[in-house]
Enzyme design. Structure first.
Site, PDB file in Angstrom:
ATOM      1  N   PRO A 126      56.653  45.213  25.832  1.00  0.00           N
ATOM      2  CA  PRO A 126      55.998  46.327  26.539  1.00  0.00           C
ATOM      3  C   PRO A 126      54.509  46.527  26.273  1.00  0.00           C
ATOM      4  O   PRO A 126      54.089  47.543  25.722  1.00  0.00           O
ATOM      5  CB  PRO A 126      56.810  47.534  26.050  1.00  0.00           C
ATOM      6  CG  PRO A 126      57.199  47.155  24.663  1.00  0.00           C
ATOM      7  CD  PRO A 126      57.465  45.670  24.710  1.00  0.00           C
ATOM      8  N   CYS A 127      53.688  45.593  26.720  1.00  0.00           N
ATOM      9  CA  CYS A 127      52.241  45.748  26.536  1.00  0.00           C
ATOM     10  C   CYS A 127      51.694  46.906  27.373  1.00  0.00           C
ATOM     11  O   CYS A 127      50.605  47.400  27.099  1.00  0.00           O
ATOM     12  CB  CYS A 127      51.508  44.449  26.833  1.00  0.00           C
ATOM     13  SG  CYS A 127      51.740  43.827  28.493  1.00  0.00           S
ATOM     14  N   HIS A 128      52.478  47.367  28.360  1.00  0.00           N
ATOM     15  CA  HIS A 128      52.029  48.512  29.161  1.00  0.00           C
ATOM     16  C   HIS A 128      51.968  49.794  28.324  1.00  0.00           C
ATOM     17  O   HIS A 128      51.348  50.764  28.730  1.00  0.00           O
ATOM     18  CB  HIS A 128      52.941  48.716  30.390  1.00  0.00           C
ATOM     19  CG  HIS A 128      54.362  49.021  30.059  1.00  0.00           C
ATOM     20  ND1 HIS A 128      55.278  48.032  29.751  1.00  0.00           N
ATOM     21  CD2 HIS A 128      55.034  50.198  29.993  1.00  0.00           C
ATOM     22  CE1 HIS A 128      56.460  48.593  29.510  1.00  0.00           C
ATOM     23  NE2 HIS A 128      56.333  49.905  29.646  1.00  0.00           N
TER      24      HIS A 128
END
Length: 163
Positions: A126-128
């Site tokens: 989850p780089c978001h």
């Protein structure tokens, strides 16, 4: 072992999923017009079925954690950064600085940000959930509007439209 590919239509674009029996190598997002209907209608390879199912559950709000075998391709440093991203809980964010501190290298903030940008497994890693120190939605390979959509999707407080 030859990698398999499948496509899954999401509310924010078409996910292109690549992997094999050793795990998911890549999940990227394409604009819907970038993929043919024939490709969308192909049977999903067995080794990618669970990934499609879990993404579907994520988008319908039934899943907050992924349980998939991951096999991203990258440098040792990139893999370390991506593993750290997996520790950011659903509906939480971290700043790039906090992420650098979690990796015990506050001076590596630019390298950490660059590794985030090379994350090959969209949503699942989850780089978001990484934001600027000022709370801004900086940098996202899938587009800032998608990052905003994902963070709002994960928020327990759903914003009501006034109009």
């Amino acid at each position: 072992m030859e990698s398999k590919i499948t496509y899954y239509k999401t509310p924010i674009g078409t996910a292109k999923i690549i992997g094999d029996e050793n795990g998911i190598q890549s999940v990227s997002v394409l604009d819907d017009d970038a993929i043919s209907n024939e490709s969308l209608n192909l049977k999903t390879p067995e080794c990618l079925e669970d990934c499609v199912l879990q993404l579907e559950e994520y988008f319908t709000g039934e899943r907050t954690n992924f349980d998939l075998k991951l096999n991203p391709k990258g440098t040792t440093f990139q893999k370390k950064v991506w593993t750290a991203l997996l520790n950011i809980p659903f509906n939480k964010t971290k700043t790039y600085l906090e992420q650098s501190k979690a990796l015990d290298n506050v001076k590596a903030i630019r390298a950490v940000a660059a590794a985030n940008g090379k994350n090959p497994i969209w949503i699942i890693i989850p780089c978001h959930r990484v934001i600027g120190s000022d709370g801004s939605l900086t940098g996202y390979a899938g587009g800032i509007w998608r990052k905003k959509w994902l963070l709002e999707h994960e928020s327990p407080v759903k914003q009501q439209s006034l109009f």
